[in-house]
Design an enzyme around this catalytic site. Structure first.
Site, PDB file in Angstrom:
ATOM      1  N   CYS A   1     -14.728  25.437 -65.690  1.00  0.00           N
ATOM      2  CA  CYS A   1     -14.070  26.621 -65.131  1.00  0.00           C
ATOM      3  C   CYS A   1     -13.276  26.216 -63.891  1.00  0.00           C
ATOM      4  O   CYS A   1     -13.802  25.514 -63.030  1.00  0.00           O
ATOM      5  CB  CYS A   1     -15.132  27.660 -64.764  1.00  0.00           C
ATOM      6  SG  CYS A   1     -14.582  28.810 -63.489  1.00  0.00           S
TER       7      CYS A   1
ATOM      8  N   CYS B   1     -17.201  31.789 -68.751  1.00  0.00           N
ATOM      9  CA  CYS B   1     -17.800  31.278 -67.510  1.00  0.00           C
ATOM     10  C   CYS B   1     -18.720  32.356 -66.967  1.00  0.00           C
ATOM     11  O   CYS B   1     -18.253  33.450 -66.624  1.00  0.00           O
ATOM     12  CB  CYS B   1     -16.740  30.917 -66.462  1.00  0.00           C
ATOM     13  SG  CYS B   1     -17.492  30.605 -64.826  1.00  0.00           S
TER      14      CYS B   1
ATOM     15  N   HIS C   1     -17.385  36.955 -48.066  1.00  0.00           N
ATOM     16  CA  HIS C   1     -17.594  38.366 -48.435  1.00  0.00           C
ATOM     17  C   HIS C   1     -17.305  39.261 -47.235  1.00  0.00           C
ATOM     18  O   HIS C   1     -16.686  40.313 -47.353  1.00  0.00           O
ATOM     19  CB  HIS C   1     -19.047  38.622 -48.858  1.00  0.00           C
ATOM     20  CG  HIS C   1     -19.536  37.726 -49.954  1.00  0.00           C
ATOM     21  ND1 HIS C   1     -20.628  36.916 -49.809  1.00  0.00           N
ATOM     22  CD2 HIS C   1     -19.069  37.518 -51.214  1.00  0.00           C
ATOM     23  CE1 HIS C   1     -20.821  36.243 -50.936  1.00  0.00           C
ATOM     24  NE2 HIS C   1     -19.884  36.583 -51.800  1.00  0.00           N
TER      25      HIS C   1
ATOM     26  N   HIS D   1     -15.156  27.756 -60.586  1.00  0.00           N
ATOM     27  CA  HIS D   1     -16.511  27.315 -60.241  1.00  0.00           C
ATOM     28  C   HIS D   1     -16.802  25.861 -60.594  1.00  0.00           C
ATOM     29  O   HIS D   1     -17.851  25.338 -60.252  1.00  0.00           O
ATOM     30  CB  HIS D   1     -17.545  28.227 -60.920  1.00  0.00           C
ATOM     31  CG  HIS D   1     -17.484  29.632 -60.412  1.00  0.00           C
ATOM     32  ND1 HIS D   1     -16.716  30.606 -61.018  1.00  0.00           N
ATOM     33  CD2 HIS D   1     -18.051  30.216 -59.332  1.00  0.00           C
ATOM     34  CE1 HIS D   1     -16.834  31.736 -60.337  1.00  0.00           C
ATOM     35  NE2 HIS D   1     -17.621  31.534 -59.317  1.00  0.00           N
TER      36      HIS D   1
ATOM     37  N   HIS E   1     -21.979  35.868 -47.341  1.00  0.00           N
ATOM     38  CA  HIS E   1     -21.454  34.850 -46.424  1.00  0.00           C
ATOM     39  C   HIS E   1     -20.155  35.356 -45.801  1.00  0.00           C
ATOM     40  O   HIS E   1     -19.713  36.479 -46.097  1.00  0.00           O
ATOM     41  CB  HIS E   1     -21.294  33.510 -47.139  1.00  0.00           C
ATOM     42  CG  HIS E   1     -20.384  33.523 -48.344  1.00  0.00           C
ATOM     43  ND1 HIS E   1     -19.071  33.915 -48.292  1.00  0.00           N
ATOM     44  CD2 HIS E   1     -20.623  33.202 -49.650  1.00  0.00           C
ATOM     45  CE1 HIS E   1     -18.526  33.807 -49.493  1.00  0.00           C
ATOM     46  NE2 HIS E   1     -19.443  33.396 -50.338  1.00  0.00           N
TER      47      HIS E   1
ATOM     48  N   CYS F   1     -17.949  33.507 -63.332  1.00  0.00           N
ATOM     49  CA  CYS F   1     -16.825  34.449 -63.237  1.00  0.00           C
ATOM     50  C   CYS F   1     -17.120  35.722 -64.004  1.00  0.00           C
ATOM     51  O   CYS F   1     -16.463  36.726 -63.810  1.00  0.00           O
ATOM     52  CB  CYS F   1     -15.546  33.871 -63.835  1.00  0.00           C
ATOM     53  SG  CYS F   1     -14.833  32.503 -62.945  1.00  0.00           S
TER      54      CYS F   1
ATOM     55  N   LYS G   1     -13.402  26.229 -50.790  1.00  0.00           N
ATOM     56  CA  LYS G   1     -13.959  27.577 -50.917  1.00  0.00           C
ATOM     57  C   LYS G   1     -15.476  27.490 -50.769  1.00  0.00           C
ATOM     58  O   LYS G   1     -16.097  26.554 -51.245  1.00  0.00           O
ATOM     59  CB  LYS G   1     -13.612  28.146 -52.295  1.00  0.00           C
ATOM     60  CG  LYS G   1     -14.047  29.611 -52.423  1.00  0.00           C
ATOM     61  CD  LYS G   1     -13.604  30.255 -53.733  1.00  0.00           C
ATOM     62  CE  LYS G   1     -13.871  31.741 -53.695  1.00  0.00           C
ATOM     63  NZ  LYS G   1     -14.863  32.210 -54.635  1.00  0.00           N
TER      64      LYS G   1
ATOM     65  N   LYS H   1     -22.288  28.102 -53.371  1.00  0.00           N
ATOM     66  CA  LYS H   1     -23.663  27.616 -53.348  1.00  0.00           C
ATOM     67  C   LYS H   1     -23.704  26.108 -53.572  1.00  0.00           C
ATOM     68  O   LYS H   1     -24.394  25.386 -52.870  1.00  0.00           O
ATOM     69  CB  LYS H   1     -24.437  28.278 -54.491  1.00  0.00           C
ATOM     70  CG  LYS H   1     -25.215  29.490 -54.086  1.00  0.00           C
ATOM     71  CD  LYS H   1     -26.016  29.960 -55.292  1.00  0.00           C
ATOM     72  CE  LYS H   1     -26.953  31.072 -54.933  1.00  0.00           C
ATOM     73  NZ  LYS H   1     -27.604  31.647 -56.105  1.00  0.00           N
TER      74      LYS H   1
HETATM   75  N1  MSP Z   1     -18.589  41.608 -58.347  1.00  0.00           N
HETATM   76  C1  MSP Z   1     -17.256  41.133 -58.381  1.00  0.00           C
HETATM   77  C2  MSP Z   1     -16.293  42.185 -57.866  1.00  0.00           C
HETATM   78  C3  MSP Z   1     -16.326  43.488 -58.601  1.00  0.00           C
HETATM   79  S1  MSP Z   1     -15.279  44.649 -57.901  1.00  0.00           S
HETATM   80  C4  MSP Z   1     -15.162  45.854 -59.012  1.00  0.00           C
HETATM   81  C5  MSP Z   1     -17.124  39.897 -57.501  1.00  0.00           C
HETATM   82  N2  MSP Z   1     -18.055  39.716 -56.582  1.00  0.00           N
HETATM   83  S2  MSP Z   1     -18.122  38.491 -55.574  1.00  0.00           S
HETATM   84  O1  MSP Z   1     -19.258  38.754 -54.748  1.00  0.00           O
HETATM   85  O2  MSP Z   1     -18.117  37.266 -56.290  1.00  0.00           O
HETATM   86  O3  MSP Z   1     -16.823  38.487 -54.737  1.00  0.00           O
HETATM   87  C6  MSP Z   1     -16.447  39.646 -54.051  1.00  0.00           C
HETATM   88  C7  MSP Z   1     -15.275  39.410 -53.146  1.00  0.00           C
HETATM   89  O4  MSP Z   1     -15.581  38.444 -52.174  1.00  0.00           O
HETATM   90  C8  MSP Z   1     -14.010  38.935 -53.865  1.00  0.00           C
HETATM   91  O5  MSP Z   1     -12.901  39.687 -53.374  1.00  0.00           O
HETATM   92  C9  MSP Z   1     -13.859  37.514 -53.438  1.00  0.00           C
HETATM   93  O6  MSP Z   1     -12.520  37.136 -53.362  1.00  0.00           O
HETATM   94  C10 MSP Z   1     -14.475  37.596 -52.038  1.00  0.00           C
HETATM   95  N3  MSP Z   1     -14.873  36.288 -51.627  1.00  0.00           N
HETATM   96  C11 MSP Z   1     -15.895  35.511 -52.067  1.00  0.00           C
HETATM   97  N4  MSP Z   1     -15.809  34.297 -51.462  1.00  0.00           N
HETATM   98  C12 MSP Z   1     -14.729  34.290 -50.632  1.00  0.00           C
HETATM   99  C13 MSP Z   1     -14.203  33.408 -49.700  1.00  0.00           C
HETATM  100  N5  MSP Z   1     -14.683  32.216 -49.511  1.00  0.00           N
HETATM  101  N6  MSP Z   1     -13.152  33.852 -48.944  1.00  0.00           N
HETATM  102  C14 MSP Z   1     -12.670  35.127 -49.022  1.00  0.00           C
HETATM  103  N7  MSP Z   1     -13.132  35.950 -49.900  1.00  0.00           N
HETATM  104  C15 MSP Z   1     -14.050  35.521 -50.816  1.00  0.00           C
HETATM  105  O7  MSP Z   1     -16.173  39.160 -57.668  1.00  0.00           O
END
Ligand code: MSP
Length: 504
Positions: free
Chosen positions: A141, A123, A18, A144, A15, A126, A291, A294
């Site tokens: 958590c 969690c 990411h 989440h 999304h 997380c 934030k 899902k």
């Molecule tokens: N797999 C772990 C990271 C491992 S790195 C060695 C993880 N994955 S994640 O897919 O949940 O999140 C990855 C990144 O996306 C994180 O930096 C997280 O902050 C970012 N984001 C996920 N949702 C977000 C927003 N809504 N806004 C900005 N960034 C966000 O954590």
């Protein structure tokens, strides 16, 4: 410059949250290439662990099937967004497994790994333990808002508690190690409270990488995920490549700061490796103030926005309107306004006007002549200012940097008004001045094309082609190629509008 994004969990589709990190990293990587720096940009997917294994069960597929499908979605979305990553690591690849096992052996050799029983509240979303006092009411958590689970198992532990002083000394000696300042203070405060040892394996799970000396345990998913940053560049299988790239700048969201700024550097120290060059943490992208998740049903896929704004309109908006550091709120209206003002008007109209005048008054070709009026000097000064402003990208000052670059387009639009080419075109005595004016405007677009290329690579290239220039807009070093000079005498083909207006 070795730049990384977090590797994304494959339990969830990509999304715009990411994509925010990945677009930021891409602008940074493209900026450094444009500056002539040897640059390597890595992204990838995090595919092991309980969360992914459970998502597969829920979807009624094997973990391997799930990770293959979702990892491909990530690759596709990065293609869509013109992400210029040099590599894409998947933690289910053999090179990662080899590197992780080598790293674990090095950790073990440090004497700071031991076996113990762990009890705690976990969690799964997380993939992290919580203390009771850090949970929300009802034992949820804090990130989440889901129930945590009680775990008790025998695990290998890493003696993180022994690394507090070394970490503090490193942060002290390297003021930008954790960026921005507020995050640095947060990390220092956390370390000063005293660090606890950290479990690095799991026994109740088999979707992971086995601990090399004990195949009843797999590596804790966060531990092996962090290691992607070194395994992808050769750790444990290509030492020369590793030595030429490490250390990295890690871009992360604020939610995963501690893993990157505390646990990871300590693990590197224990394994005899240099800590990362920097950990730069941004805030969350909020939708309707919350934030994306899902459960909140507020996730937006990048493709939904690219459809309307194009890939460059997409990239521009998130860099121009979200400051790196604090949380930022996404709004459709804000995105439309920004697109129409900066892209359709300032840049798009400028290019339209210039191409149509060059076609109408000079049949597409302007002699290489320069003016020296006050108005010319103002435009040249604006170009020099824009060149300077671009450097802000390297300091994560994205909105400020783009604002500075856009002053060039503002100055070029003012230059059109000041010099009124339509009036000059009426008087044969003004033919020489008209050449100078059109040349300066083409030159402003040429410089502009180079300066927007880290943020809007596709449009930069299109503008370059419309100017009839050979090669590409993103040739290094930009400090020379984007210096305002005289535009070459050659045919300027022009073309379709770069940014058609979006009706609200
Ligand atoms: N797999 C772990 C990271 C491992 S790195 C060695 C993880 N994955 S994640 O897919 O949940 O999140 C990855 C990144 O996306 C994180 O930096 C997280 O902050 C970012 N984001 C996920 N949702 C977000 C927003 N809504 N806004 C900005 N960034 C966000 O954590």
């Amino acid at each position: 410059m070795y730049i990384t994004t977090p590797i994304y969990y494959v339990n969830d589709s990509p999304h715009i949250g990411h994509a925010y990190t990945t677009v930021v990293g891409d602008a940074l990587a493209r900026y450094h290439r444009l500056a002539g720096h040897d640059t390597w940009y890595l992204t990838g997917t995090d595919e092991h662990g309980l969360k992914v294994a459970r998502a597969a069960t829920q979807a009624g597929v094997t973990p391997q099937e799930l990770v293959d499908t979702v990892s491909t979605q990530y690759r596709d979305v990065w293609d869509l967004l013109d992400i210029s990553n040099d590599d894409f690591i998947r933690t289910t690849e053999a090179r990662h497994r080899t590197g992780v096992q080598a790293f674990l052996e090095a950790l073990n050799a440090s004497g700071d790994v031991y076996l113990d029983r762990y009890e705690g509240l976990y969690c799964v979303s997380c993939e992290d333990y919580y203390k009771e006092e850090d949970l929300l009411e009802g034992g949820l958590c804090p990130i989440h808002k889901r129930a945590v689970e009680q775990y008790s198992e025998e695990n290998y532990f890493f003696r993180l508690s022994a690394y507090g002083d070394a970490l503090l000394a490193h942060i002290e000696a390297n003021p930008d190690f954790v960026y921005p300042r507020t995050r640095r203070n947060e990390v220092v405060g956390f370390i000063k409270q005293g660090l606890e040892d950290f479990s690095i394996s799991r026994s109740a799970l088999d979707w992971g990488i086995p601990i090399p000396w004990d195949d009843r345990q797999v590596t804790y998913v966060w531990v092996e995920a962090l290691m992607n940053y070194v395994t992808a560049i050769g750790y444990g299988h290509d030492d020369a490549a590793f030595d030429s790239r490490w250390p990295a700048v890690h871009l992360v969201g604020k939610d995963i700061l501690r893993f990157h700024a505390v646990i990871w550097p300590a693990m590197l120290m224990a394994a005899g490796l240099e800590p990362p060059r920097q950990i730069a943490a941004h805030g969350w992208l909020l939708v309707g103030g919350a934030k994306m998740s899902k459960t909140a049903l507020n996730q937006i896929a990048p493709a939904e926005l690219v459809e309307t704004f194009g890939v460059d309109g997409y990239r521009y908006h998130f860099l121009r309107d979200v400051s790196f550091g604090p949380d930022g709120n996404f709004s459709w209206e804000g995105m439309v306004d920004r697109y129409n003002a900066d892209l359709a008007n300032d840049l798009g109209n400028l290019a339209n006007r210039v191409f149509s005048m060059v076609g109408r008054y000079r049949s597409g070709s302007v002699p290489a002549v320069q003016g020296s009026t006050e108005s010319d000097e103002r435009l040249r000064a604006a170009a020099a200012g824009a060149l300077e402003a671009l450097g802000g990208l390297a300091r994560y000052d994205f909105p400020e940097s783009l604002l500075g670059v856009w002053r060039l387009f503002g100055a070029a639009n003012a230059y059109v008004e000041d010099n009124a080419p339509w009036a000059l075109a009426k008087n044969p005595d003004d033919a020489g001045r008209l050449d100078e004016v059109l040349n300066a405007l083409l030159e402003a677009l040429r410089v502009g094309a180079i300066l927007i290329s880290p943020v809007m690579p596709a449009i930069a290239h299109r503008l370059w082609e419309q100017l009839g220039l050979p090669g590409r807009a993103d040739t290094a070093p930009y400090t020379e190629t984007a210096a305002f000079d005289v535009f070459p005498a050659q045919t300027v083909p022009g073309g379709d509008p770069l940014f058609p207006r979006i009706d609200t």
